[in-house]
Design a protein around this motif. Structure first.
Motif, PDB file in Angstrom:
ATOM      1  N   TYR A 183      -3.440   1.579  -0.601  1.00  0.00           N
ATOM      2  CA  TYR A 183      -2.450   0.049  -0.966  1.00  0.00           C
ATOM      3  C   TYR A 183      -1.018   0.428  -0.410  1.00  0.00           C
ATOM      4  O   TYR A 183      -0.734  -0.525   0.163  1.00  0.00           O
TER       5      TYR A 183
ATOM      6  N   LYS B 263      -1.725  -0.112   3.352  1.00  0.00           N
ATOM      7  CA  LYS B 263      -1.818  -1.652   3.905  1.00  0.00           C
ATOM      8  C   LYS B 263      -0.414  -2.285   3.749  1.00  0.00           C
ATOM      9  O   LYS B 263      -0.382  -3.342   4.753  1.00  0.00           O
ATOM     10  N   LYS B 264       0.361  -1.896   2.874  1.00  0.00           N
ATOM     11  CA  LYS B 264       1.685  -2.672   2.975  1.00  0.00           C
ATOM     12  C   LYS B 264       2.543  -2.513   4.123  1.00  0.00           C
ATOM     13  O   LYS B 264       3.436  -3.641   4.568  1.00  0.00           O
TER      14      LYS B 264
ATOM     15  N   ASP C 294       0.849  -5.382   5.995  1.00  0.00           N
ATOM     16  CA  ASP C 294       1.332  -6.713   5.664  1.00  0.00           C
ATOM     17  C   ASP C 294       2.710  -7.081   5.890  1.00  0.00           C
ATOM     18  O   ASP C 294       3.002  -8.214   5.974  1.00  0.00           O
TER      19      ASP C 294
ATOM     20  N   LYS D  48      -5.228  -3.173  11.789  1.00  0.00           N
ATOM     21  CA  LYS D  48      -5.147  -4.179  10.828  1.00  0.00           C
ATOM     22  C   LYS D  48      -6.280  -4.742  10.185  1.00  0.00           C
ATOM     23  O   LYS D  48      -6.366  -5.164   9.175  1.00  0.00           O
TER      24      LYS D  48
ATOM     25  N   ALA E 186      -6.953  -2.304   7.392  1.00  0.00           N
ATOM     26  CA  ALA E 186      -6.095  -2.635   6.383  1.00  0.00           C
ATOM     27  C   ALA E 186      -6.444  -3.793   5.353  1.00  0.00           C
ATOM     28  O   ALA E 186      -6.510  -3.593   4.096  1.00  0.00           O
ATOM     29  N   THR E 187      -7.205  -4.790   6.056  1.00  0.00           N
ATOM     30  CA  THR E 187      -8.087  -5.629   5.121  1.00  0.00           C
ATOM     31  C   THR E 187      -9.016  -4.887   4.511  1.00  0.00           C
ATOM     32  O   THR E 187      -9.151  -5.497   3.146  1.00  0.00           O
TER      33      THR E 187
ATOM     34  N   TYR F 255      -8.961  -2.071   3.517  1.00  0.00           N
ATOM     35  CA  TYR F 255      -8.401  -1.296   2.190  1.00  0.00           C
ATOM     36  C   TYR F 255      -7.997  -2.196   1.083  1.00  0.00           C
ATOM     37  O   TYR F 255      -8.264  -1.628  -0.318  1.00  0.00           O
ATOM     38  N   GLY F 256      -7.570  -3.484   1.342  1.00  0.00           N
ATOM     39  CA  GLY F 256      -7.396  -4.436   0.173  1.00  0.00           C
ATOM     40  C   GLY F 256      -8.332  -4.528  -0.583  1.00  0.00           C
ATOM     41  O   GLY F 256      -8.348  -4.803  -1.733  1.00  0.00           O
TER      42      GLY F 256
END
Length: 660
Positions: free
Chosen positions: A50, A53-54, A57, A74, A77-78, A80-81
């Motif tokens: 989390y 990922k920030k 973002d 990227k 990271a999606t 991870y969300g």
């Protein structure tokens, strides 16, 4: 007990300088393939994803990454969300306490942020939520930053705040303090009534665990629709603040400082000063000079040339200025967003100005004149002789036989009258006393106009680029001062360094050169053929310095080449003009002493003496201080009028000369 793990990735803020280091710690995660979302069992692994990922973002990446790598990360990271969303969807009444206790300390805010944004709290009973809060009451500071939590557990939060020992500090921080560090906004449960809030404040004052800074806030807090403090509670805070302060200094002592004013005969200098080993500032003023120049108008000008109440631009010198506060004065302590911020420099200046007026009045009494007589002459005679001011101007002064209490009661309305008279003169060219008497309401300091258009210039704080340049040039926090071979010379800012040394561009580190390149691109500095840094536009440079130090400047006092540069700066929206007798910061100074319309810690002299709520007539020292403060404000007002009339006459004469 929440554990610590400094090797995990943490996202702090967009502005935080640790982003590169944190991303480096998470690079091994980014370069490996995520596991199936159902296989994650350690909540800290999920919270690390989390936090990682920030960064994506917010568009923060390592400089060494290629665009292909960034695009690939990227996508991860999606994913991870989705992993975070799935894991938190499994949180329930049965496992929430265990999962939270497993959460590492640095991930606590992330845990509750997700619980709030994904509405997980709706699956947590109020009983379990209160268990968590009672076990770790400090979490209230985190919980109140989440609107969803506050609304859902509204009653539970109210009950907790009514019994929590630090609730008063939470309320005062929310409603009253100035949040310079831009901490997360807090939400107060709507079920907490105005009566509840005052009960919390009163209970805090009765406790043994109070903080002097918050007690001072209670004394001066500004009432509003959803937070009000009664006069009885304010008085309780005032008395407690006094007793606690006296106790603190009696037990722990503190730094002492003071001011001594003398008027010696046969002095070698007209004015002189030094600071002794006990931090007492000694000022001396030649008695022979004062006696020799005893015309009332010259005696009036001593407040400018001897005592320096105003500077060479006729700006009031006694103001509290941000540029005169040290770093710790600016950031330490608890401060109201509605208070007049002062520091040690301001306190010394106030002590000095009070001592100067008091001592000067005694000296000129020996010349059979008083400060009051001087001011009467200036307003009713000197202004007329020098500037063709209204011939019917009036000013009544107290008698020497009046007590200080009586003198203040007489001088306060006369101060109001002088301001109104000047206002009418500027607006109509004359003073109509019948018109003046119709209006019984006090005149606001900000409403006193100037005879001169575009009198003051101010920084346009919406121009972020120029404000950034100003900070790089003049702030005591800039790293541009830290360069070989001058690191140990103690220069306070880049401006001081440039004006005292030959500074080579090549001596700076790479990251410092980026800031120098920025100043070069904006036209403030240039690099000469020998690689030394030079000031490129001296006029603009010095105007910026003036505005940084003083927060405003007087347009008409500048030489013609500076005026031309100021007009160019206005066209670039770097500065703007406004016109009034007093500048914005001067208005704030007057308001601090006269009323509480702008500042909750104002002395409120005007309202106290006009409405009869001042100290007991027998408290002579308080009335003496109030009287000499009023005299000081009157002196400053007349100095500003003198400046305004002088500029107006000069402009008229220039116009006549040009037309002739």
């Amino acid at each position: 007990m929440h554990q610590y793990d400094l090797d995990r990735v943490h996202f702090y803020s967009i502005e935080d300088m640790a982003g590169g280091h944190e991303l480096s710690k998470g690079e091994h995660i980014l370069r490996s393939e995520p596991k199936p979302k159902s296989s994650y069992t350690d909540i800290n692994d999920v919270l690390e994803l989390y936090n990682l990922k920030k960064y994506f973002d917010n568009g923060i990446y390592l400089k060494k990454w290629t665009q292909n790598e960034i695009d690939n990360f990227k996508v991860k990271a999606t994913q991870y969300g989705k992993i975070v969303g799935y894991f938190f969807s499994t949180i329930s009444e049965n496992n929430v306490i265990d999962l939270f206790e497993q959460t590492q300390h640095s991930y606590i805010n992330s845990f509750w942020e997700i619980v709030s944004t994904q509405n997980v709290f709706k699956k947590i009973s109020k009983t379990n939520f209160i268990k968590i809060l009672k076990k770790e009451p400090h979490l209230i500071y985190e919980f109140l930053t989440h609107k969803g939590l506050v609304e859902y557990y509204n009653i539970e939060f109210r009950d907790f705040l009514l019994s929590y020992s630090k609730s008063a500090e939470i309320l005062l921080t929310h409603y009253e303090t100035k949040n310079d560090l831009k901490n997360n906004q807090k939400y107060i449960p709507k079920s907490l009534t105005i009566i509840d809030k005052e009960r919390i404040i009163s209970k805090y004052l009765d406790s043994t665990d109070t903080n002097l800074n918050y007690i001072r806030l209670i004394e001066n807090v500004r009432n509003r629709n959803d937070f009000k403090i009664s006069d009885k509670i304010r008085l309780k805070a005032k008395r407690l603040h006094k007793s606690q302060t006296e106790k603190f200094f009696s037990e722990k002592g503190g730094m002492t400082y003071g001011v001594a004013i003398t008027f010696p005969e046969n002095a070698s200098k007209i004015k002189d000063g030094y600071i002794d080993d006990n931090l007492v500032c000694h000022y001396s003023y030649s008695l022979d000079y004062i006696k020799k120049n005893d015309h009332p108008y010259l005696l009036f000008l001593n407040f400018k040339y001897l005592f320096e109440f105003i500077d060479n631009q006729n700006r009031i010198n006694l103001l509290s200025k941000k540029s005169q506060m040290g770093l710790f004065e600016r950031i330490m302590g608890v401060h109201s967003q509605n208070e007049y911020r002062t520091g040690l420099s301001f306190q010394l200046t106030e002590m000095t100005s009070q001592g100067q007026i008091y001592g000067y009045n005694k000296i000129i009494n020996g010349l059979n004149i008083s400060v009051e007589n001087i001011l009467h002459f200036v307003f009713t005679t000197a202004f007329q002789e020098r500037y063709i001011f209204a011939s019917n101007a009036r000013f009544s002064i107290p008698s020497a036989t009046n007590s200080y209490f009586e003198k203040v009661r007489l001088l306060a309305p006369e101060f109001e009258s002088i301001l109104k008279q000047y206002k009418l003169f500027v607006e109509d060219g004359s003073i109509d006393f019948e018109l003046l008497q119709i209006s019984s309401s006090p005149t606001s300091i900000k409403d006193i106009p100037s005879l001169n258009k575009n009198k003051y210039i101010y920084f346009n704080f919406d121009n972020k680029e120029m404000i950034g340049c100003s900070n790089l040039l003049f702030s005591d926090q800039t790293l541009l001062t830290y360069v070989e071979p001058f690191k140990d010379k103690g220069y306070h800012n880049f401006y001081e360094l440039l004006t005292n040394e030959q500074v080579s561009f090549i001596n700076y580190e790479v990251d410092q050169r980026l800031q120098l390149d920025y100043l070069i691109s904006k036209g403030f500095i240039r690099i000469n053929s020998k690689s030394f840094i030079e000031i490129a536009n001296i006029e603009r440079f010095l105007i910026f310095k003036d505005l940084y130090d003083n927060e405003f400047a007087s347009f008409y006092i500048y030489p013609i080449e500076f005026k031309e540069e100021i007009l160019q700066m206005e066209s670039e929206k770097i500065i703007f003009f406004e016109s009034s007798l007093f500048s914005k910061t001067e208005q704030a100074y007057f308001n601090y002493f006269l009323n509480k319309s702008e500042f909750t810690n104002g002395l409120d002299l005007r309202n106290s003496y006009l409405h009869g709520t001042q100290a007991n007539p027998e408290e002579i020292q308080k009335h003496e201080y109030a009287y000499f403060t009023y005299l000081k404000l009157l002196i400053l007002a007349l100095l500003k009028m003198d400046d305004d009339l002088l500029i107006s006459n000069a402009v008229k004469n220039d116009t006549k000369g040009a037309s002739g």
